[in-house]
Design a protein around this motif. Structure first.
Motif: not given
Length: 187
Positions: A67-75, A175-187
């Motif tokens: 399987l291919k990695p997502y680019d935002d996951a690699l970063a 209010d339970f989870v934080i919805w994000i479009d990319t993993l960069a938003e976690v940082l």
């Protein structure tokens, strides 16, 4: 340092894309590029039991290990690893040793030695017990039910928006989870 716990399929690796390619190769053409719901059977046009067997077949195939990695996951993974954070993968793909080995090799091929701990549960098994053991941490998932389980276990929980989970998001109300479009938003 923080502990980041990642679901794997459709968070780190593009499982849906790999499964779609597998389906096409065996003569099943999904109705859309990506499923709009968790019902893979509806997406493919077959009943859920037959679909589950196809998922098991795919997860047992060599393609599952490529399987291919997502680019935002690699970063993100590279950045977290460089910063010295603890990274764990918790996935319900299978506990069959051959499948676990394919998953471990695929992750290593994509992310190097970033994940010292890989926990593979039987396909579809709840992650609740492991989320209790691994707390507290930062839990990143694409399955709304599993995201809520992580939040209940005490994790700061992020859910990646994917076509199959969008119906669970209620703008401004969750209010339970934080919805994000990319993993960069976690940082």
């Amino acid at each position: 340092m923080k502990h980041f716990i990642f679901d794997c399929d459709d968070v780190l690796l593009d499982w849906t894309g790999g499964f779609r390619d597998f389906l096409v190769s065996i003569g099943h053409t999904p109705t859309e590029p990506r499923p709009g719901d968790w019902s893979m059977g509806q997406w493919i046009g077959i009943d859920e039991a037959a679909c589950f067997r196809l998922i098991e077949t795919f997860n047992s195939s060599p393609a599952f290990g490529q399987l291919k990695p997502y680019d935002d996951a690699l970063a993100m993974v590279n950045q977290l690893k460089d910063e010295g954070h603890t990274l764990t993968v918790l996935t319900s793909c299978s506990d069959d040793p051959d499948i676990v080995n394919r998953r471990a090799k695929n992750l290593h091929d994509c992310f190097g030695d970033a994940f010292p701990r890989l926990i593979c549960l039987p396909l579809g098994q709840s992650k609740s017990q492991w989320l209790e053991v691994l707390r507290p941490g930062i839990w990143i998932e694409d399955n709304y039910k599993n995201a809520l389980i992580g939040q209940t276990a005490g994790h700061k929980t992020f859910i990646l928006r994917r076509a199959h989970n969008r119906k669970h998001e209620i703008e401004g109300v969750d209010d339970f989870v934080i919805w994000i479009d990319t993993l960069a938003e976690v940082l």
